[in-house]
Design a protein around this motif. Structure first.
Motif, mmCIF file in Angstrom:
data_model
loop_
_atom_site.group_PDB
_atom_site.id
_atom_site.type_symbol
_atom_site.label_atom_id
_atom_site.label_comp_id
_atom_site.label_asym_id
_atom_site.label_seq_id
_atom_site.Cartn_x
_atom_site.Cartn_y
_atom_site.Cartn_z
ATOM 1 N N SER A 48 0.869 -1.174 0.000
ATOM 2 C CA SER A 48 0.000 0.000 0.000
ATOM 3 C C SER A 48 0.904 1.222 0.000
ATOM 4 O O SER A 48 2.101 1.121 0.302
ATOM 5 C CB SER A 48 -0.913 0.020 1.231
ATOM 6 O OG SER A 48 -0.141 0.242 2.407
ATOM 7 N N GLU A 49 0.364 2.374 -0.335
ATOM 8 C CA GLU A 49 1.190 3.589 -0.336
ATOM 9 C C GLU A 49 1.790 3.846 1.033
ATOM 10 O O GLU A 49 2.966 4.194 1.159
ATOM 11 C CB GLU A 49 0.360 4.786 -0.779
ATOM 12 C CG GLU A 49 0.058 4.776 -2.259
ATOM 13 C CD GLU A 49 -0.680 6.015 -2.706
ATOM 14 O OE1 GLU A 49 -0.266 7.125 -2.304
ATOM 15 O OE2 GLU A 49 -1.649 5.870 -3.461
ATOM 16 N N GLU A 50 0.990 3.670 2.087
ATOM 17 C CA GLU A 50 1.481 3.930 3.436
ATOM 18 C C GLU A 50 2.602 2.966 3.812
ATOM 19 O O GLU A 50 3.613 3.377 4.384
ATOM 20 C CB GLU A 50 0.332 3.817 4.442
ATOM 21 C CG GLU A 50 -0.718 4.902 4.306
ATOM 22 C CD GLU A 50 -1.712 4.631 3.165
ATOM 23 O OE1 GLU A 50 -1.830 3.469 2.720
ATOM 24 O OE2 GLU A 50 -2.351 5.588 2.716
ATOM 25 N N ASP A 53 5.743 3.845 1.736
ATOM 26 C CA ASP A 53 6.345 5.067 2.289
ATOM 27 C C ASP A 53 7.067 4.784 3.601
ATOM 28 O O ASP A 53 8.182 5.251 3.825
ATOM 29 C CB ASP A 53 5.285 6.143 2.516
ATOM 30 C CG ASP A 53 4.815 6.794 1.231
ATOM 31 O OD1 ASP A 53 5.504 6.665 0.202
ATOM 32 O OD2 ASP A 53 3.752 7.437 1.266
ATOM 33 N N LEU A 75 8.070 11.190 -3.659
ATOM 34 C CA LEU A 75 6.701 10.794 -3.388
ATOM 35 C C LEU A 75 6.472 9.432 -4.027
ATOM 36 O O LEU A 75 6.724 9.250 -5.212
ATOM 37 C CB LEU A 75 5.726 11.827 -3.959
ATOM 38 C CG LEU A 75 4.249 11.445 -3.870
ATOM 39 C CD1 LEU A 75 3.809 11.360 -2.418
ATOM 40 C CD2 LEU A 75 3.405 12.451 -4.621
ATOM 41 N N GLU A 77 3.829 6.452 -4.998
ATOM 42 C CA GLU A 77 2.411 6.196 -5.206
ATOM 43 C C GLU A 77 2.240 4.793 -5.775
ATOM 44 O O GLU A 77 2.813 4.457 -6.807
ATOM 45 C CB GLU A 77 1.833 7.222 -6.172
ATOM 46 C CG GLU A 77 0.357 7.087 -6.387
ATOM 47 C CD GLU A 77 -0.185 8.147 -7.337
ATOM 48 O OE1 GLU A 77 -1.410 8.196 -7.491
ATOM 49 O OE2 GLU A 77 0.603 8.904 -7.927
ATOM 50 N N LEU A 79 0.256 2.411 -7.800
ATOM 51 C CA LEU A 79 -0.764 2.575 -8.829
ATOM 52 C C LEU A 79 -1.611 1.327 -9.019
ATOM 53 O O LEU A 79 -2.817 1.415 -9.208
ATOM 54 C CB LEU A 79 -0.106 2.948 -10.164
ATOM 55 C CG LEU A 79 0.713 4.230 -10.162
ATOM 56 C CD1 LEU A 79 1.407 4.408 -11.496
ATOM 57 C CD2 LEU A 79 -0.166 5.425 -9.842
ATOM 58 N N ILE A 88 4.427 1.070 -9.295
ATOM 59 C CA ILE A 88 4.664 2.153 -8.356
ATOM 60 C C ILE A 88 5.243 3.336 -9.120
ATOM 61 O O ILE A 88 6.096 3.177 -9.968
ATOM 62 C CB ILE A 88 5.644 1.699 -7.244
ATOM 63 C CG1 ILE A 88 5.065 0.526 -6.474
ATOM 64 C CG2 ILE A 88 5.979 2.839 -6.316
ATOM 65 C CD1 ILE A 88 6.013 -0.085 -5.484
ATOM 66 N N ARG A 89 4.759 4.543 -8.790
ATOM 67 C CA ARG A 89 5.275 5.761 -9.427
ATOM 68 C C ARG A 89 6.033 6.576 -8.389
ATOM 69 O O ARG A 89 5.582 6.766 -7.273
ATOM 70 C CB ARG A 89 4.129 6.578 -10.010
ATOM 71 C CG ARG A 89 4.595 7.877 -10.630
ATOM 72 C CD ARG A 89 3.538 8.631 -11.378
ATOM 73 N NE ARG A 89 2.318 8.763 -10.601
ATOM 74 C CZ ARG A 89 1.122 8.976 -11.141
ATOM 75 N NH1 ARG A 89 0.981 9.049 -12.438
ATOM 76 N NH2 ARG A 89 0.056 9.114 -10.381
ATOM 77 N N LYS A 91 7.796 10.314 -7.630
ATOM 78 C CA LYS A 91 7.861 11.724 -8.060
ATOM 79 C C LYS A 91 9.004 12.383 -7.314
ATOM 80 O O LYS A 91 9.175 12.203 -6.145
ATOM 81 C CB LYS A 91 6.557 12.443 -7.747
ATOM 82 C CG LYS A 91 5.405 11.992 -8.596
ATOM 83 C CD LYS A 91 4.189 12.828 -8.270
ATOM 84 C CE LYS A 91 2.980 12.393 -9.077
ATOM 85 N NZ LYS A 91 1.790 13.143 -8.729
#
Length: 91
Positions: A48-50, A53, A75, A77, A79, A88-89, A91
Motif C-alpha cells: 500500500s502507499e502507506e 512510504d 513521493l 504512489e 498505482l 509504483i510511481r 515523483k
C-alpha cells in the motif's frame, strides 16, 4: 474473517489460503502474520502507499535525518497491484 468465504488449497509444493473479510469490516488490510505456531509468527505487510512510504522512510532516511532531508524524499504512489506485478510511481 468470514469463514464460509475463506478457502485453503494445498498441493505437494505449495499452500494457499484465501481470506475474506466479514461483512461489517471495511478498508484494506495492512499486514498479516504466518508461522508454524504462535511463537514463530513472521509479519508481512501488504503493498500500500502507506506501507511503501514507511518502508522506504526507514531504509532511505534513518531516524537521524533532518527535516529538510525528509521533505526532499520522493513521493511514492502505488498505482496497481496484481498477482503478476506491482506498479509504483516515484515523483
Amino acid at each position: 474473517l468470514a469463514s464460509p468465504e475463506s478457502s485453503i488449497s494445498v498441493s505437494a509444493h505449495n499452500a494457499a489460503v484465501g481470506l475474506a473479510k466479514a461483512p461489517g469490516c471495511t478498508g484494506p488490510w495492512e499486514k498479516f502474520c504466518f508461522g508454524l505456531d504462535a511463537s514463530t509468527l513472521q509479519e508481512r505487510l501488504f503493498v500500500s502507499e502507506e506501507n511503501v512510504d514507511g518502508f522506504l522512510g526507514t531504509v532511505l532516511c534513518p531516524s537521524f535525518c533532518s527535516q529538510s532531508a525528509l521533505e526532499s524524499q520522493p513521493l511514492i504512489e502505488v498505482l496497481d497491484v496484481t498477482e503478476d506485478r506491482i506498479q509504483i510511481r516515484l515523483k
